[in-house]
Design a protein around this motif. Structure first.
Motif, short mmCIF file in Angstrom:
data_model
loop_
_atom_site.label_atom_id
_atom_site.label_comp_id
_atom_site.label_asym_id
_atom_site.label_seq_id
_atom_site.Cartn_x
_atom_site.Cartn_y
_atom_site.Cartn_z
N ALA A 90 0.82 -1.21 0.00
CA ALA A 90 0.00 0.00 0.00
C ALA A 90 0.85 1.26 0.00
N ASP A 146 -5.18 -7.01 -3.34
CA ASP A 146 -5.69 -5.95 -4.20
C ASP A 146 -5.07 -4.65 -3.69
N THR A 147 -4.26 -4.02 -4.53
CA THR A 147 -3.53 -2.83 -4.10
C THR A 147 -4.47 -1.72 -3.62
N GLY A 148 -5.59 -1.55 -4.29
CA GLY A 148 -6.56 -0.53 -3.88
C GLY A 148 -7.09 -0.76 -2.48
N LYS A 149 -7.41 -2.02 -2.18
CA LYS A 149 -7.89 -2.35 -0.84
C LYS A 149 -6.79 -2.17 0.20
N CYS A 150 -5.56 -2.48 -0.20
CA CYS A 150 -4.43 -2.28 0.72
C CYS A 150 -4.27 -0.81 1.04
N ARG A 151 -4.40 0.05 0.04
CA ARG A 151 -4.25 1.50 0.28
C ARG A 151 -5.36 2.01 1.19
N ALA A 152 -6.58 1.52 0.98
CA ALA A 152 -7.69 1.93 1.84
C ALA A 152 -7.44 1.47 3.28
N PHE A 153 -6.92 0.27 3.43
CA PHE A 153 -6.60 -0.24 4.76
C PHE A 153 -5.53 0.62 5.44
N ASP A 203 -4.82 3.78 4.82
CA ASP A 203 -5.40 5.09 5.16
C ASP A 203 -6.21 4.99 6.45
#
Length: 188
Positions: A155, A179-186, A188
């Motif tokens: 992320a 999933d990179t997007g979910k990792c970034r949300a996590f 944040d």
């Protein structure tokens, strides 16, 4: 470290000569700030001048980088990134020096926490500095080899992980499933 760098002209001469025979990159450990990079640059120039004076063939330049293992390196990573070809983060020492947590000392090893917010911020500072300078940033140490850390490192935009060979299959399996997007949300 500055004193040690100045005394390494013979080793640097050997590295510059060896670089003619195959790809070589030089990473400086425990760099804490720009002064050490400037001393290193001067020492490399001195070594090149000695080789030229002796008529010995050598590489004129070799990609160089730093191993950020102390908090000060992460804090000034934006400045150092403009002077190197790559950066690496040594998490074992970075965590120990940042949190005053000696992994080998039973009295304080409970403080050794790779996911402490201070550690995450120092890693992110270094990654962002590398991104801004257009250079790769890698991470090594026990943190890289632990699959539980992969989502956070991914992320943050970590370019590369370095670990012992036994850890590769588990970390690789986890990274492929993320999933990179979910990792970034996590993150944040």
């Amino acid at each position: 470290l500055v004193r040690e760098i100045r005394g390494q002209t013979q080793q640097i001469r050997g590295l510059l000569r060896a670089a003619l025979h195959g790809p070589l990159q030089i990473m400086l450990p425990l760099i804490s700030g720009i002064e050490e990079l400037e001393v290193t640059k001067d020492t490399f120039a001195e070594a090149r001048a000695q080789l030229a004076e002796q008529g010995l063939p050598h590489a004129q330049s070799v990609p160089g980088g730093v191993m950020g293992e102390v908090p000060s390196a992460a804090i000034v990573a934006d400045v150092m990134a403009r002077h190197v070809d790559f950066m690496s983060i040594g998490t074992n020492d970075l965590i120990q020096y940042t949190l005053a947590a000696d992994r080998e000392n039973d009295d304080v090893n409970y403080l050794y926490e790779p996911l402490h917010p201070a550690i995450i911020r120092l890693i992110k500072l270094t990654i962002d500095a590398g991104d801004k300078a257009g250079i790769p940033v890698s991470l090594c140490g026990e943190m890289a080899a632990d699959p539980i850390h992969a989502p956070i490192l991914l992320a943050m935009g970590m370019d590369e992980l370095s670990m012992n060979p036994q850890a590769i299959p588990a970390v690789k399996r986890v990274i492929r499933s993320l999933d990179t997007g979910k990792c970034r949300a996590f993150l944040d």
